[in-house]
Design an enzyme around this catalytic site. Sequence first.
Site, PDB file in Angstrom:
ATOM      1  N   ASN A   9       0.869  -1.175   0.000  1.00 25.19           N
ATOM      2  CA  ASN A   9       0.000   0.000   0.000  1.00 25.19           C
ATOM      3  C   ASN A   9       0.907   1.227   0.000  1.00 25.19           C
ATOM      4  O   ASN A   9       1.510   1.549   1.016  1.00 25.19           O
ATOM      5  CB  ASN A   9      -0.884  -0.048   1.257  1.00 25.19           C
ATOM      6  CG  ASN A   9      -1.665   1.232   1.483  1.00 25.19           C
ATOM      7  OD1 ASN A   9      -1.768   2.075   0.592  1.00 25.19           O
ATOM      8  ND2 ASN A   9      -2.214   1.388   2.677  1.00 25.19           N
ATOM      9  N   TRP A  10       0.976   1.872  -1.151  1.00 18.36           N
ATOM     10  CA  TRP A  10       1.913   3.001  -1.281  1.00 18.36           C
ATOM     11  C   TRP A  10       1.396   4.274  -0.615  1.00 18.36           C
ATOM     12  O   TRP A  10       2.118   5.268  -0.527  1.00 18.36           O
ATOM     13  CB  TRP A  10       2.198   3.287  -2.754  1.00 18.36           C
ATOM     14  CG  TRP A  10       2.974   2.207  -3.459  1.00 18.36           C
ATOM     15  CD1 TRP A  10       3.505   1.067  -2.890  1.00 18.36           C
ATOM     16  CD2 TRP A  10       3.305   2.157  -4.843  1.00 18.36           C
ATOM     17  NE1 TRP A  10       4.152   0.340  -3.860  1.00 18.36           N
ATOM     18  CE2 TRP A  10       4.038   0.968  -5.056  1.00 18.36           C
ATOM     19  CE3 TRP A  10       3.049   2.992  -5.937  1.00 18.36           C
ATOM     20  CZ2 TRP A  10       4.521   0.608  -6.316  1.00 18.36           C
ATOM     21  CZ3 TRP A  10       3.527   2.639  -7.194  1.00 18.36           C
ATOM     22  CH2 TRP A  10       4.255   1.460  -7.372  1.00 18.36           C
ATOM     23  N   LYS A  11       0.129   4.281  -0.248  1.00 15.63           N
ATOM     24  CA  LYS A  11      -0.474   5.488   0.342  1.00 15.63           C
ATOM     25  C   LYS A  11      -0.250   6.688  -0.593  1.00 15.63           C
ATOM     26  O   LYS A  11      -0.268   6.505  -1.799  1.00 15.63           O
ATOM     27  CB  LYS A  11       0.068   5.708   1.750  1.00 15.63           C
ATOM     28  CG  LYS A  11      -0.068   4.437   2.595  1.00 15.63           C
ATOM     29  CD  LYS A  11       0.215   4.623   4.051  1.00 15.63           C
ATOM     30  CE  LYS A  11       0.005   3.296   4.766  1.00 15.63           C
ATOM     31  NZ  LYS A  11       0.162   3.391   6.213  1.00 15.63           N
ATOM     32  N   HIS A  94      -9.319   1.226   5.229  1.00 15.17           N
ATOM     33  CA  HIS A  94      -8.007   1.450   5.850  1.00 15.17           C
ATOM     34  C   HIS A  94      -8.158   2.413   7.026  1.00 15.17           C
ATOM     35  O   HIS A  94      -8.965   3.349   6.978  1.00 15.17           O
ATOM     36  CB  HIS A  94      -7.014   2.010   4.829  1.00 15.17           C
ATOM     37  CG  HIS A  94      -5.616   2.021   5.351  1.00 15.17           C
ATOM     38  ND1 HIS A  94      -5.145   3.025   6.160  1.00 15.17           N
ATOM     39  CD2 HIS A  94      -4.611   1.121   5.230  1.00 15.17           C
ATOM     40  CE1 HIS A  94      -3.889   2.744   6.505  1.00 15.17           C
ATOM     41  NE2 HIS A  94      -3.542   1.600   5.951  1.00 15.17           N
ATOM     42  N   GLU A  96      -6.492   4.832   7.996  1.00 20.75           N
ATOM     43  CA  GLU A  96      -6.312   6.260   7.667  1.00 20.75           C
ATOM     44  C   GLU A  96      -7.586   6.832   7.037  1.00 20.75           C
ATOM     45  O   GLU A  96      -7.922   7.999   7.249  1.00 20.75           O
ATOM     46  CB  GLU A  96      -5.086   6.429   6.752  1.00 20.75           C
ATOM     47  CG  GLU A  96      -3.801   6.222   7.550  1.00 20.75           C
ATOM     48  CD  GLU A  96      -2.629   5.664   6.751  1.00 20.75           C
ATOM     49  OE1 GLU A  96      -2.635   5.737   5.514  1.00 20.75           O
ATOM     50  OE2 GLU A  96      -1.701   5.133   7.405  1.00 20.75           O
ATOM     51  N   GLU A 166      -4.937  -4.746  10.896  1.00 18.88           N
ATOM     52  CA  GLU A 166      -3.914  -3.717  11.068  1.00 18.88           C
ATOM     53  C   GLU A 166      -4.160  -2.963  12.366  1.00 18.88           C
ATOM     54  O   GLU A 166      -4.947  -2.002  12.391  1.00 18.88           O
ATOM     55  CB  GLU A 166      -3.958  -2.738   9.890  1.00 18.88           C
ATOM     56  CG  GLU A 166      -3.705  -3.384   8.556  1.00 18.88           C
ATOM     57  CD  GLU A 166      -3.191  -2.376   7.541  1.00 18.88           C
ATOM     58  OE1 GLU A 166      -2.063  -2.555   7.077  1.00 18.88           O
ATOM     59  OE2 GLU A 166      -3.888  -1.401   7.245  1.00 18.88           O
ATOM     60  N   GLY A 172       2.960   2.406  10.641  1.00 22.02           N
ATOM     61  CA  GLY A 172       3.912   3.485  10.405  1.00 22.02           C
ATOM     62  C   GLY A 172       4.657   3.930  11.654  1.00 22.02           C
ATOM     63  O   GLY A 172       5.297   4.974  11.666  1.00 22.02           O
ATOM     64  N   SER A 212       3.818  -1.945  10.258  1.00 19.19           N
ATOM     65  CA  SER A 212       5.287  -1.993  10.379  1.00 19.19           C
ATOM     66  C   SER A 212       5.882  -3.355  10.030  1.00 19.19           C
ATOM     67  O   SER A 212       6.820  -3.811  10.682  1.00 19.19           O
ATOM     68  CB  SER A 212       5.726  -1.536  11.765  1.00 19.19           C
ATOM     69  OG  SER A 212       5.317  -0.186  11.982  1.00 19.19           O
ATOM     70  N   GLY A 233       2.991  -1.036   4.212  1.00 17.10           N
ATOM     71  CA  GLY A 233       3.023   0.376   3.846  1.00 17.10           C
ATOM     72  C   GLY A 233       4.451   0.816   3.557  1.00 17.10           C
ATOM     73  O   GLY A 233       4.981   0.625   2.470  1.00 17.10           O
ATOM     74  N   GLY A 234       5.110   1.371   4.582  1.00 15.85           N
ATOM     75  CA  GLY A 234       6.447   1.944   4.417  1.00 15.85           C
ATOM     76  C   GLY A 234       7.445   1.064   3.671  1.00 15.85           C
ATOM     77  O   GLY A 234       8.143   1.528   2.764  1.00 15.85           O
TER      78      GLY A 234
HETATM   79  P1  PGA Z   1       3.112   0.407   7.549  1.00 17.34           P
HETATM   80  O1  PGA Z   1       1.625   0.601   6.961  1.00 17.34           O
HETATM   81  O2  PGA Z   1       3.645  -0.879   6.975  1.00 17.34           O
HETATM   82  O3  PGA Z   1       3.868   1.590   7.081  1.00 17.34           O
HETATM   83  O4  PGA Z   1       2.980   0.328   9.029  1.00 17.34           O
HETATM   84  C1  PGA Z   1       0.765  -0.474   6.841  1.00 17.34           C
HETATM   85  C2  PGA Z   1      -0.567  -0.018   6.306  1.00 17.34           C
HETATM   86  O5  PGA Z   1      -1.050   1.045   6.714  1.00 17.34           O
HETATM   87  O6  PGA Z   1      -1.177  -0.699   5.462  1.00 17.34           O
END
Ligand code: PGA
Length: 249
Positions: A9-11, A94, A96, A166, A172, A212, A233-234
């Site tokens: 997930n590149w956000k 998600h 966010e 999650e 993150g 993470s 994500g990251g």
């Molecule tokens: P992260 O994000 O790996 O940067 O913690 C995961 C996500 O939000 O899908």
Amino acid sequence: MRNYYIAGNWKMNKTPSEGAAFVKELAPKVAGAKVKVLVAPSFAALQAVGDALKGTNVLLGAQNMAAEESGAHTGEVSPAMLKDLGVKVVILGHSERRAIYGETDQLINKKVKLALAQGFEVILCVGETLPERESGKAVSVTLGQLSAGLKDVQAEEMKNIVIAYEPVWAIGTGKTATPQDADDMHKEIRQNIGSLYGPPAAEAVVIQYGGSVKPDNAKELLSMPNIDGALVGGASLKVSDFEAIVKAV
Ligand code: PGA
């Protein structure tokens, strides 16, 4: 047997040209992988990344989708638009989207049903915040999001549902749930799906862990019996990290 599934997930990262260059480098490195691999760029990068992915085994996903088919919804992206871009998978709910953009369980459920009706695979994200965990509500919050997100979803549609657990406090932050804590929650999710849809659906549903996930913790997490993949994500923003996570399976 459930197939392992690693999704990036590149956000709100990577322009169209950066995304296309990224997947051109990534795709050959994961070509032999036996796991399912997905990248979810921003809406703006879907065309460029989708073109660059043609002929590869990497799937194209979107990070969100409108709850309506078309019409006066300024700033929204419809299912038909995503389909036309070659998107096969949509990430919905998600944290966010929930926390920053106010998406409710009800709205997410509407999107889930529309996405399924339009033939998409859905990655439905659920998970508790830190205060919820600390007050002993992690399971009830997570299962509440799960059953609300799946309301009126039919048993035969469950083959197109993937769950991403999650924990919000792990996203993150560099903090990860311990493999045992994550597996315990995945087990709860699987049992809940069993009570909603029966044991075969519980056995079949792929449950990704997210929060993470990094090359150095992926193997341990993915070796747990109820963890079938990762939503990353990251660490999905660097070819070598994402490749290492795919290869940790
Ligand atoms: P992260 O994000 O790996 O940067 O913690 C995961 C996500 O939000 O899908």
